[in-house]
Design a protein around this motif. Sequence first.
Motif, PDB file in Angstrom:
ATOM      1  N   GLU A   5       4.284   7.470   4.906  1.00  0.00           N
ATOM      2  CA  GLU A   5       4.571   6.514   5.976  1.00  0.00           C
ATOM      3  C   GLU A   5       5.207   5.256   5.400  1.00  0.00           C
ATOM      4  O   GLU A   5       6.132   4.688   5.994  1.00  0.00           O
ATOM      5  N   ALA A   6       4.698   4.800   4.250  1.00  0.00           N
ATOM      6  CA  ALA A   6       5.278   3.621   3.610  1.00  0.00           C
ATOM      7  C   ALA A   6       6.704   3.906   3.158  1.00  0.00           C
ATOM      8  O   ALA A   6       7.577   3.040   3.234  1.00  0.00           O
ATOM      9  N   ALA A  17      -0.269   8.445   3.730  1.00  0.00           N
ATOM     10  CA  ALA A  17      -0.037   7.003   3.797  1.00  0.00           C
ATOM     11  C   ALA A  17       1.175   6.603   2.957  1.00  0.00           C
ATOM     12  O   ALA A  17       1.961   5.736   3.358  1.00  0.00           O
ATOM     13  N   GLN A  18       1.324   7.242   1.806  1.00  0.00           N
ATOM     14  CA  GLN A  18       2.479   6.959   0.970  1.00  0.00           C
ATOM     15  C   GLN A  18       3.773   7.399   1.649  1.00  0.00           C
ATOM     16  O   GLN A  18       4.803   6.731   1.555  1.00  0.00           O
ATOM     17  N   LEU A  64       1.242   2.922 -11.297  1.00  0.00           N
ATOM     18  CA  LEU A  64       1.875   1.951 -10.418  1.00  0.00           C
ATOM     19  C   LEU A  64       1.906   0.571 -11.060  1.00  0.00           C
ATOM     20  O   LEU A  64       1.291  -0.381 -10.593  1.00  0.00           O
ATOM     21  N   ASP A  72      -3.757   8.174  -2.511  1.00  0.00           N
ATOM     22  CA  ASP A  72      -4.106   7.106  -1.578  1.00  0.00           C
ATOM     23  C   ASP A  72      -3.661   5.736  -2.066  1.00  0.00           C
ATOM     24  O   ASP A  72      -3.802   4.743  -1.348  1.00  0.00           O
ATOM     25  N   GLU A  73      -3.166   5.662  -3.304  1.00  0.00           N
ATOM     26  CA  GLU A  73      -2.755   4.369  -3.850  1.00  0.00           C
ATOM     27  C   GLU A  73      -1.515   3.842  -3.134  1.00  0.00           C
ATOM     28  O   GLU A  73      -0.627   4.604  -2.750  1.00  0.00           O
ATOM     29  N   GLU A  74      -1.470   2.529  -2.969  1.00  0.00           N
ATOM     30  CA  GLU A  74      -0.301   1.899  -2.359  1.00  0.00           C
ATOM     31  C   GLU A  74       0.792   1.778  -3.416  1.00  0.00           C
ATOM     32  O   GLU A  74       0.599   1.157  -4.465  1.00  0.00           O
ATOM     33  N   VAL A  75       1.921   2.375  -3.134  1.00  0.00           N
ATOM     34  CA  VAL A  75       2.987   2.441  -4.130  1.00  0.00           C
ATOM     35  C   VAL A  75       3.732   1.113  -4.262  1.00  0.00           C
ATOM     36  O   VAL A  75       4.168   0.736  -5.338  1.00  0.00           O
ATOM     37  N   GLY A  76       3.875   0.383  -3.181  1.00  0.00           N
ATOM     38  CA  GLY A  76       4.686  -0.824  -3.234  1.00  0.00           C
ATOM     39  C   GLY A  76       6.169  -0.499  -3.210  1.00  0.00           C
ATOM     40  O   GLY A  76       6.939  -0.897  -4.082  1.00  0.00           O
ATOM     41  N   ASP A 115       6.120 -12.106   2.717  1.00  0.00           N
ATOM     42  CA  ASP A 115       6.625 -10.745   2.527  1.00  0.00           C
ATOM     43  C   ASP A 115       7.857 -10.438   3.373  1.00  0.00           C
ATOM     44  O   ASP A 115       8.263  -9.263   3.448  1.00  0.00           O
TER      45      ASP A 115
END
Length: 261
Positions: free
Chosen positions: A109-110, A106-107, A42, A78-82, A254
């Motif tokens: 949902e994002a 979580a990814q 990422l 679990d990492e936030e992809v952005g 943001d």
Amino acid sequence: MSLTIGIPAKDQTVDSELASTAPAFELKAAGFTLPVIRLLRLDMDAVEAQLLPKVQQAPGFFQHTPVVIELNALPSADEEVGFPQLVGLLRGLGMIPVGVRGGGAAQHEAAKAMELAILSDAAKPGAKPEVVDDLALELPVTGQSAKPQIGIETGSHLVDRPVRSGQRVYAAGGDLTVLAAVNSGAELMADGNIHVYAPMRGRAIAGLHGDRAARIFCSDLQAELVSVAGHYRVSDSIPAKLKGCQTQVFLDHDVLRIEPL
């Protein structure tokens, strides 16, 4: 004596019923081959640095091309992809992200928040996606016509001629100022601010390398897409009252805001 002949009301009703029950569309399952960008880490700066030369090498391959983002190779689900920055980057390069494959809840949902589809990991027979593995796909280039119409300038740059459809102008490390019309299908990119003192009908991507303080200034906003530091809006999400007006586009906690000047 006159004789009037009319169509019975029941016949009109029958015609109306037949029209309303006639098929208006067909829903079919179809297999499509879509390019897949498999993320290995990422680091959006690295993704951009490695992907941009490939887009420059064969812009016709990527222009308006739907792509799938694959997350299976990431070290952690679990990492936030952005996704706002990633989607903005891909759209800024002319691609249309349509969905993600793999990844955790979580990814997903994002991804849904960015209106991306969640695709199955299993490829259907005859529809195996083409994978851009580690962004190392070799793209064919044939003849002079395959060279992209892209101008890369170091530092701030001034353009005093119309930017035609298919052209891309990039001010690396500075601001970009355009004094002529930017046509639909054209693209402006800058690491800093973008100023357009004419009708802006194409795409404008400011803060390409993540400068959140960058802004876009337009004297006549009709853009297909505006983006600052990976946050973007397409034409349909730009308020109608601001189209054709003097505006500025900037990030506020943001949130990409478009306000009149």
